[in-house]
Write an enzyme that holds these catalytic residues in place. Structure first.
Site, PDB file in Angstrom:
ATOM      1  N   GLY A 549     -91.538  10.550 -17.113  1.00  0.00           N
ATOM      2  CA  GLY A 549     -92.624  10.098 -16.577  1.00  0.00           C
ATOM      3  C   GLY A 549     -93.258  10.944 -15.380  1.00  0.00           C
ATOM      4  N   VAL A 551     -97.162  13.169 -13.928  1.00  0.00           N
ATOM      5  CA  VAL A 551     -98.174  13.898 -14.043  1.00  0.00           C
ATOM      6  C   VAL A 551     -98.225  15.374 -13.915  1.00  0.00           C
ATOM      7  CG1 VAL A 551    -100.881  14.011 -13.661  1.00  0.00           C
ATOM      8  CG2 VAL A 551     -99.260  11.869 -13.527  1.00  0.00           C
ATOM      9  N   LYS A 565    -100.562  13.204 -18.474  1.00  0.00           N
ATOM     10  CA  LYS A 565     -99.503  12.028 -17.933  1.00  0.00           C
ATOM     11  C   LYS A 565     -98.494  11.888 -19.091  1.00  0.00           C
ATOM     12  CE  LYS A 565     -99.520   7.383 -16.374  1.00  0.00           C
ATOM     13  NZ  LYS A 565    -100.432   5.985 -16.071  1.00  0.00           N
ATOM     14  N   ASP A 660    -103.033  -3.091 -10.097  1.00  0.00           N
ATOM     15  CA  ASP A 660    -101.917  -2.341  -9.323  1.00  0.00           C
ATOM     16  C   ASP A 660    -102.911  -1.608  -8.361  1.00  0.00           C
ATOM     17  OD1 ASP A 660     -99.180   0.017  -9.832  1.00  0.00           O
ATOM     18  OD2 ASP A 660     -99.507  -1.603  -8.326  1.00  0.00           O
TER      19      ASP A 660
END
Length: 805
Positions: A549, A551, A565, A660
């Site tokens: 995970g 970018v 991503k 978030d």
């Protein structure tokens, strides 16, 4: 009768003496009782803090005469009355009772560094014997009390013998009263770090006994009155961080005893009066970040033999940097950065960094000549500056190499020589083990990166981009576990990136673009939890991007840059996060939302191609030393974010709750326009819904109370997170900062320190932020109101800036 008449006066005298003695004793007891009552009243008004010593020592059960033995109390030897009260640095919270005005013999009152609050009551004006008032670092509010300065003729002024008045670091507002000039005996006046407005009254020039004057960190406007030149006893003058305009009055050249002059961060224009350079007692000069122009006298260094600190950065000064500055052998900090020292003149020696720079060896710690028009080579005598901590020669016209004598700069921590024409190898830096920041970008350095860099255990930032470096990255590099930023872009480095890259646990940015690397991208890159920027473009890496995970920057066939991503499918909930992000982003259209360009998925792989944001995250701009946002940029970014969130809440077909919001999820494009990103835990409500429940928690510190405790989410949760972000952007304090412990958090810290805000615009923004983070969701303002308020604040700020300019 005559005989008796001879004895009568004698008896009367004896009787009178007896009455006087008993009467004085009674009066003395009464007076001591009055002092004791006043102190006990003060004790009763203290609501919290370290009071244990007061409860044990300040006791009404004690004998009246023992008040002089109480902690913090001092009595006079003649009348045994309280003459000094010092309860500073005791962590006390409370208010000042009117009873304190009964300490009629008080000469000194010291309440510094506590949390006393409220207005200063007029009853304190009864303390006519006061000589020393020290109230700094509290939370007192209101205007400066007029009874301090008197509104009556000077001969009748109650405080005409006051010598020290310290009200700094409080929340006082309003103007500085012109009657301040009545305090003819005043030697020290401290009003810094308040919310004072208006102008500096010219009557301040009446204070001809004044030795120290500090008005820093307020909102004082207007020009510096020429009457300041009357204060010939002045040794310290601090007017920095205000909104002062106009020129520096030539009368300041009369301040022959002045040692410290600080006028930085204002809007002063014109040239620096040459009389200031005749003040031979000057040790510190701070004039940075103004609009000053003109040139410096060539004999500056001979006029100011005691100079320790001079900061003239960020002005419009021209001409040349005087070579005579090297005569200031006691100097510790020299900063001439960001001026217009480009008029090098016909003499080819003009603009050179003189060999005599080595004369500053005794104590110089910081030398900043960034963008100051110097040329030629770095003289070998620079190696004499053995106490140098920071050397900044960035963006000049320097040629040649790094002097061998640099090996003697064993205390050097920061070296910035980027954007010059230096050509050399890097081996000459091997002995500088104290380095923590190195910027050699955009030069002509060649050869390989030496192994010795791995021994610089203090290294945090290493910028070597845009040079001619070759070969592989040495293995020693991967020992730098505290390295934060690594820039090796635009060189000719080759080989491959090893698995050991995963050892750089603290790294936030890696840029090795435009080199000749090959091989696979190491899978250990996925272990770099703090990594924000990873730029691998224009190399020869092969194979697929590994499934962790993060970018990455990618280049499409048409030359466009994208952010890729990649989702780590081994993590719980990743498939759901990918589906949510696709669902949310596929139909959203707003200039302040990150756009999805493409997607890629199969059974073993999930990735999104997103619009590339070349300026990274807002978090980077807030907390990296090499980046800076001014007030207008911060306002624009926050308006952009508010526009995006209002669109999500009120203008899209179904309400979207981001869930978030935080600086790391706000990305900035090449024009510094903000885009909200990362919708992995977002929620889409049905049209008839105003809230929902979830088990997924967002980032600690940004979560609304009802979200964290009950899993209840609504638009008000985003508003709460946005309010926290407002505070963070203008305070540069993360909500999980180490300073926040116990009952102290970012919200309460802002709430307590709000009136200490430096600018009116900042005060308005933080007031808005507090309305966003109310405990009750129903009391929080809407995003529409928030956006409208921010736009009004921006308009007001621009008008103020226009007037000041």
């Amino acid at each position: 009768m005559k005989r008796h008449s001879h004895f009568y006066p004698l008896a009367a005298l004896v009787l009178l003496h007896h009455l006087m003695m008993t009467g004085c004793t009674a009066m003395k007891r009464l007076s001591l009782g009055t002092d004791q009552s006043a102190l006990l009243a003060l004790k009763a008004h203290i609501t919290s803090g370290q009071q244990e010593f007061l409860s044990k020592n300040w006791s009404s059960a004690a004998a009246a005469s023992s008040v002089c033995d109480w902690i913090g109390v001092q009595c006079g030897s003649r009348h045994q009355r309280v003459t000094a009260l010092n309860i500073s640095n005791m962590g006390l919270t409370g208010t000042i009772p009117p009873d304190l005005g009964n300490l009629s013999f008080l000469v000194s009152l010291d309440l510094r560094n506590n949390s006393f609050h409220g207005n200063l009551l007029e009853e304190l004006s009864h303390l006519r014997r006061l000589r020393f008032i020290r109230f700094s670092k509290n939370n007192f509010t209101g205007e400066i009390p007029m009874w301090f300065v008197g509104q009556i003729p000077l001969s009748l002024c109650k405080f005409s013998h006051l010598q020290v008045l310290d009200l700094s670091n409080n929340r006082f507002s309003g103007h500085i009263p012109k009657e301040i000039g009545n305090l003819e005996k005043l030697k020290e006046l401290y009003l810094s770090t308040n919310n004072l407005t208006g102008t500096i009254p010219r009557e301040i020039g009446n204070l001809q006994s004044l030795q120290r004057l500090n008005l820093e960190w307020n909102q004082i406007a207007g020009s510096i009155p020429k009457e300041i030149g009357n204060l010939t006893m002045l040794t310290e003058l601090y007017f920095a961080n205000n909104s002062l305009t106009g020129t520096i009055p030539p009368e300041m050249g009369n301040l022959y005893q002045l040692e410290n002059l600080q006028l930085s961060y204002n809007g002063l224009i014109g040239s620096i009066p040459h009389g200031i350079f005749n003040l031979s007692a000057l040790r510190n000069i701070g004039l940075q970040s103004n609009l000053l122009s003109g040139s410096l006298p060539p004999d500056l260094g001979y006029r100011l033999p005691k100079l320790l600190f001079i900061d003239l950065a960020w002005n419009n000064l021209g001409g040349v940097i005087p070579v005579s500055i090297t005569n200031c052998s006691r100097s510790r900090i020299l900063n001439f950065a960001r001026n217009r020292f480009t008029d090098l003149g016909p003499n080819p020696l003009n603009g050179l960094l003189p060999a005599s720079i080595g004369n500053l060896s005794a104590s110089l710690g910081i030398l900043i000549l960034e963008t100051s028009g110097i040329k030629g080579t770095i003289p070998s005598q620079t190696g004499n500056l053995t106490n140098l901590v920071l050397l900044d020669l960035q963006s000049n016209h320097l040629t040649g190499g790094i002097p061998t004598a640099f090996k003697d700069l064993q205390n050097l921590q920061g070296l910035t020589v980027g954007d010059n024409n230096l050509n050399d190898t890097l081996d000459k830096l091997c002995s500088l083990h104290s380095l923590n920041s190195v910027d050699l970008t955009t030069n002509q350095f060649s050869g390989s990166i030496p192994e010795c860099f791995g021994n610089m255990t203090s290294l945090r930032e290493l910028e070597l981009g845009n040079n001619f470096l070759v070969s592989a990255i040495p293995n020693s590099f991967w020992k730098l576990k505290d390295l934060l930023e690594l820039n090796l872009s635009s060189n000719s480095l080759n080989a491959s990136l090893p698995l050991e890259v995963g050892n750089l646990k603290a790294i936030t940015s890696i840029d090795v673009s435009a080199n000749q690397f090959s091989g696979d991208i190491p899978r250990t890159t996925g272990d770099l939890q703090n990594l924000v920027i990873l730029n691998l473009s224009q190399n020869q890496f092969h194979g697929s991007i590994p499934d962790f995970g993060s970018v990455y920057k990618g280049i499409l066939n048409d030359g466009r840059s994208i952010a890729v991503k990649v989702f780590n499918l081994e993590l719980e909930g990743v498939l759901k996060s990918f589906d949510v992000e696709c669902k949310v982003l596929k139909n959203l259209r707003h200039r302040n939302l990150v756009k999805v360009i493409s997607g890629c998925w199969n059974q073993d792989f999930r990735a999104l191609g997103l619009e590339y944001m070349c300026n990274g995250s807002l978090e980077k701009w807030l907390y990296s030393d090499n980046y800076f946002l001014d007030t207008l940029q911060r306002l624009n970014i926050l308006i952009d974010v508010a526009s995006a969130v209002q669109y999500l809440h009120e203008e899209y077909s179904t309400p979207v709750i981001h869930c978030d919001l935080k600086p790391s999820n706000v990305l900035l494009d090449e024009d510094m326009v903000a885009h909200v990103s990362d919708f992995g835990i977002a929620k889409m409500l049905e049209k008839e819904e105003s809230f929902a429940w979830t088990r997924t928690l967002a980032t600690i510190g940004y979560i609304a109370p009802e979200y964290g405790s009950e899993g209840l989410i609504s638009a008000k949760c985003d508003i709460y997170s946005y309010g926290i972000m407002l505070m963070e952007v203008f305070s540069r304090r993360k909500p999980n900062d180490e300073m926040f412990a116990g009952n102290l958090n970012l919200k309460s810290w802002i709430n307590n320190s709000l009136p200490d805000s430096i600018l009116r615009v900042l005060s308005s923004i933080l007031e808005l932020a507090l309305k966003c983070v109310c405990e009750s969701p129903s009391e929080r303002v809407s995003m529409k109101v928030t956006l409208e308020t921010l736009k009004k604040i921006k308009l007001k700020f621009l008008r103020v800036m226009e007037v000041d300019s």
